[in-house]
Scaffold this motif. Sequence first.
Motif, PDB file in Angstrom:
ATOM      1  N   VAL A 164       0.833  -1.210   0.000  1.00 58.31           N
ATOM      2  CA  VAL A 164       0.000   0.000   0.000  1.00 58.31           C
ATOM      3  C   VAL A 164       0.867   1.259   0.000  1.00 58.31           C
ATOM      4  O   VAL A 164       0.449   2.304  -0.513  1.00 58.31           O
ATOM      5  N   ASN A 165       2.071   1.163   0.504  1.00 59.55           N
ATOM      6  CA  ASN A 165       2.977   2.320   0.544  1.00 59.55           C
ATOM      7  C   ASN A 165       3.422   2.768  -0.844  1.00 59.55           C
ATOM      8  O   ASN A 165       4.120   3.779  -0.964  1.00 59.55           O
ATOM      9  N   THR A 166       3.027   2.057  -1.868  1.00 64.51           N
ATOM     10  CA  THR A 166       3.362   2.457  -3.236  1.00 64.51           C
ATOM     11  C   THR A 166       2.816   3.843  -3.551  1.00 64.51           C
ATOM     12  O   THR A 166       3.380   4.559  -4.368  1.00 64.51           O
ATOM     13  N   TRP A 167       1.748   4.237  -2.890  1.00 63.85           N
ATOM     14  CA  TRP A 167       1.157   5.560  -3.142  1.00 63.85           C
ATOM     15  C   TRP A 167       2.146   6.698  -2.882  1.00 63.85           C
ATOM     16  O   TRP A 167       1.947   7.810  -3.376  1.00 63.85           O
ATOM     17  N   ARG A 168       3.220   6.415  -2.168  1.00 61.72           N
ATOM     18  CA  ARG A 168       4.177   7.482  -1.857  1.00 61.72           C
ATOM     19  C   ARG A 168       4.976   7.960  -3.064  1.00 61.72           C
ATOM     20  O   ARG A 168       5.694   8.957  -2.972  1.00 61.72           O
ATOM     21  N   ILE A 169       4.810   7.304  -4.213  1.00 56.94           N
ATOM     22  CA  ILE A 169       5.482   7.815  -5.416  1.00 56.94           C
ATOM     23  C   ILE A 169       4.909   9.164  -5.833  1.00 56.94           C
ATOM     24  O   ILE A 169       5.506   9.851  -6.654  1.00 56.94           O
ATOM     25  N   VAL A 170       3.771   9.552  -5.250  1.00 54.82           N
ATOM     26  CA  VAL A 170       3.234  10.883  -5.548  1.00 54.82           C
ATOM     27  C   VAL A 170       4.130  11.975  -4.968  1.00 54.82           C
ATOM     28  O   VAL A 170       3.841  13.166  -5.157  1.00 54.82           O
ATOM     29  N   GLY A 171       5.203  11.584  -4.312  1.00 51.36           N
ATOM     30  CA  GLY A 171       6.199  12.555  -3.847  1.00 51.36           C
ATOM     31  C   GLY A 171       6.794  13.335  -5.003  1.00 51.36           C
ATOM     32  O   GLY A 171       7.423  14.378  -4.797  1.00 51.36           O
ATOM     33  N   ILE A 172       6.562  12.849  -6.208  1.00 51.70           N
ATOM     34  CA  ILE A 172       7.011  13.591  -7.386  1.00 51.70           C
ATOM     35  C   ILE A 172       6.338  14.963  -7.450  1.00 51.70           C
ATOM     36  O   ILE A 172       6.861  15.895  -8.064  1.00 51.70           O
ATOM     37  N   ALA A 173       5.211  15.103  -6.771  1.00 46.71           N
ATOM     38  CA  ALA A 173       4.515  16.395  -6.732  1.00 46.71           C
ATOM     39  C   ALA A 173       5.392  17.466  -6.079  1.00 46.71           C
ATOM     40  O   ALA A 173       5.326  18.647  -6.456  1.00 46.71           O
ATOM     41  N   PHE A 174       6.218  17.067  -5.103  1.00 50.20           N
ATOM     42  CA  PHE A 174       7.129  18.038  -4.485  1.00 50.20           C
ATOM     43  C   PHE A 174       8.142  18.541  -5.505  1.00 50.20           C
ATOM     44  O   PHE A 174       8.464  19.731  -5.536  1.00 50.20           O
ATOM     45  N   LEU A 175       8.648  17.623  -6.315  1.00 50.96           N
ATOM     46  CA  LEU A 175       9.629  18.024  -7.330  1.00 50.96           C
ATOM     47  C   LEU A 175       8.982  18.903  -8.397  1.00 50.96           C
ATOM     48  O   LEU A 175       9.575  19.888  -8.843  1.00 50.96           O
ATOM     49  N   LEU A 176       7.763  18.546  -8.790  1.00 42.90           N
ATOM     50  CA  LEU A 176       7.055  19.387  -9.759  1.00 42.90           C
ATOM     51  C   LEU A 176       6.729  20.753  -9.162  1.00 42.90           C
ATOM     52  O   LEU A 176       6.825  21.772  -9.856  1.00 42.90           O
ATOM     53  N   GLY A 177       6.338  20.766  -7.896  1.00 43.34           N
ATOM     54  CA  GLY A 177       6.069  22.035  -7.216  1.00 43.34           C
ATOM     55  C   GLY A 177       7.315  22.896  -7.117  1.00 43.34           C
ATOM     56  O   GLY A 177       7.239  24.129  -7.206  1.00 43.34           O
ATOM     57  N   MET A 178       8.454  22.253  -6.954  1.00 46.80           N
ATOM     58  CA  MET A 178       9.716  22.996  -6.895  1.00 46.80           C
ATOM     59  C   MET A 178      10.006  23.654  -8.245  1.00 46.80           C
ATOM     60  O   MET A 178      10.437  24.809  -8.294  1.00 46.80           O
ATOM     61  N   THR A 179       9.746  22.934  -9.329  1.00 55.58           N
ATOM     62  CA  THR A 179      10.013  23.509 -10.650  1.00 55.58           C
ATOM     63  C   THR A 179       9.083  24.680 -10.948  1.00 55.58           C
ATOM     64  O   THR A 179       9.426  25.548 -11.743  1.00 55.58           O
ATOM     65  N   GLN A 180       7.915  24.715 -10.306  1.00 48.41           N
ATOM     66  CA  GLN A 180       6.966  25.814 -10.484  1.00 48.41           C
ATOM     67  C   GLN A 180       7.217  26.960  -9.504  1.00 48.41           C
ATOM     68  O   GLN A 180       6.508  27.957  -9.526  1.00 48.41           O
ATOM     69  N   GLY A 181       8.194  26.779  -8.609  1.00 50.16           N
ATOM     70  CA  GLY A 181       8.521  27.815  -7.646  1.00 50.16           C
ATOM     71  C   GLY A 181       7.643  27.785  -6.398  1.00 50.16           C
ATOM     72  O   GLY A 181       7.646  28.741  -5.617  1.00 50.16           O
ATOM     73  N   LEU A 182       6.904  26.713  -6.194  1.00 44.95           N
ATOM     74  CA  LEU A 182       6.020  26.620  -5.031  1.00 44.95           C
ATOM     75  C   LEU A 182       6.759  26.215  -3.760  1.00 44.95           C
ATOM     76  O   LEU A 182       6.355  26.584  -2.661  1.00 44.95           O
ATOM     77  N   PHE A 183       7.808  25.414  -3.907  1.00 41.46           N
ATOM     78  CA  PHE A 183       8.545  24.909  -2.757  1.00 41.46           C
ATOM     79  C   PHE A 183      10.022  25.237  -2.865  1.00 41.46           C
ATOM     80  O   PHE A 183      10.581  25.295  -3.959  1.00 41.46           O
ATOM     81  N   ASP A 184      10.642  25.410  -1.719  1.00 37.50           N
ATOM     82  CA  ASP A 184      12.082  25.617  -1.625  1.00 37.50           C
ATOM     83  C   ASP A 184      12.781  24.305  -2.003  1.00 37.50           C
ATOM     84  O   ASP A 184      12.399  23.238  -1.520  1.00 37.50           O
ATOM     85  N   PRO A 185      13.800  24.355  -2.860  1.00 40.17           N
ATOM     86  CA  PRO A 185      14.514  23.134  -3.239  1.00 40.17           C
ATOM     87  C   PRO A 185      15.118  22.384  -2.043  1.00 40.17           C
ATOM     88  O   PRO A 185      15.229  21.156  -2.076  1.00 40.17           O
ATOM     89  N   ALA A 186      15.489  23.119  -0.989  1.00 39.65           N
ATOM     90  CA  ALA A 186      16.060  22.462   0.199  1.00 39.65           C
ATOM     91  C   ALA A 186      15.035  21.540   0.870  1.00 39.65           C
ATOM     92  O   ALA A 186      15.402  20.593   1.555  1.00 39.65           O
ATOM     93  N   PHE A 187      13.754  21.808   0.658  1.00 38.28           N
ATOM     94  CA  PHE A 187      12.695  20.957   1.191  1.00 38.28           C
ATOM     95  C   PHE A 187      12.223  19.951   0.139  1.00 38.28           C
ATOM     96  O   PHE A 187      12.082  18.759   0.406  1.00 38.28           O
ATOM     97  N   ALA A 188      11.973  20.421  -1.071  1.00 39.22           N
ATOM     98  CA  ALA A 188      11.317  19.611  -2.094  1.00 39.22           C
ATOM     99  C   ALA A 188      12.158  18.428  -2.570  1.00 39.22           C
ATOM    100  O   ALA A 188      11.624  17.338  -2.766  1.00 39.22           O
ATOM    101  N   ILE A 189      13.444  18.640  -2.737  1.00 34.03           N
ATOM    102  CA  ILE A 189      14.278  17.551  -3.265  1.00 34.03           C
ATOM    103  C   ILE A 189      14.381  16.383  -2.277  1.00 34.03           C
ATOM    104  O   ILE A 189      14.064  15.249  -2.645  1.00 34.03           O
ATOM    105  N   PRO A 190      14.785  16.605  -1.019  1.00 29.12           N
ATOM    106  CA  PRO A 190      14.843  15.454  -0.103  1.00 29.12           C
ATOM    107  C   PRO A 190      13.469  14.826   0.163  1.00 29.12           C
ATOM    108  O   PRO A 190      13.349  13.601   0.214  1.00 29.12           O
ATOM    109  N   ALA A 191      12.438  15.654   0.319  1.00 30.89           N
ATOM    110  CA  ALA A 191      11.108  15.117   0.607  1.00 30.89           C
ATOM    111  C   ALA A 191      10.576  14.331  -0.589  1.00 30.89           C
ATOM    112  O   ALA A 191      10.044  13.226  -0.434  1.00 30.89           O
ATOM    113  N   GLY A 192      10.709  14.884  -1.779  1.00 32.94           N
ATOM    114  CA  GLY A 192      10.210  14.219  -2.982  1.00 32.94           C
ATOM    115  C   GLY A 192      10.968  12.947  -3.310  1.00 32.94           C
ATOM    116  O   GLY A 192      10.352  11.896  -3.552  1.00 32.94           O
ATOM    117  N   VAL A 193      12.281  13.027  -3.299  1.00 32.23           N
ATOM    118  CA  VAL A 193      13.096  11.847  -3.635  1.00 32.23           C
ATOM    119  C   VAL A 193      12.915  10.751  -2.587  1.00 32.23           C
ATOM    120  O   VAL A 193      12.796   9.561  -2.930  1.00 32.23           O
TER     121      VAL A 193
END
Length: 159
Positions: free
Chosen positions: A31-60
């Motif tokens: 069921v933990n497979t749903w965590r691949i939606v962490g890619i949303a953090f990386l996409l949000g970072m590319t849109q300027g919504l999140f700080d890269p210092a947060f988005a990259i470790p959290a998303g990856v």
Amino acid sequence: MLLISSIQMKAMSEYSKQMQYNKTTSLLIAVNTWRIVGIAFLLGMTQGLFDPAFAIPAGVGDILIGVTAIPFAIFLWKGYSWSKYAVVVWSVLGIADLVFAVSLGLITNPDFSTSTIVTFPWILIPTVAVPTALVLHVLTLYRLRKYVPIQAHRNTLEA
């Protein structure tokens, strides 16, 4: 002869119960497979919504836990002798990723009231997704206490 047969039936019954327990625990991991939606953090970072210092470790971290959920569930389901210990490490890393991501989110956003994470779709992450993932990992660790590898049951049946 009847005594031996009843002992074998009891052993088969225990084997069947353990197989079901192992399958349920494997499903809990998958069921933990749903965590691949962490890619949303990386996409949000590319849109300027999140700080890269947060988005990259959290998303990856989320993506890695989500991608590895199915293989670890299969390892446990197949009953390899080492799978319990591998899943414990995987689950602890999943919990550490959640704690790390929440901590980074707080550190990189000193003014929490104007943060992107408090707007509607994003607010569901710290209020629903993180607690759900944490509960899944804790339940997995709890269920692993009674986990017995399938090979251990096969050995007792053949003896």
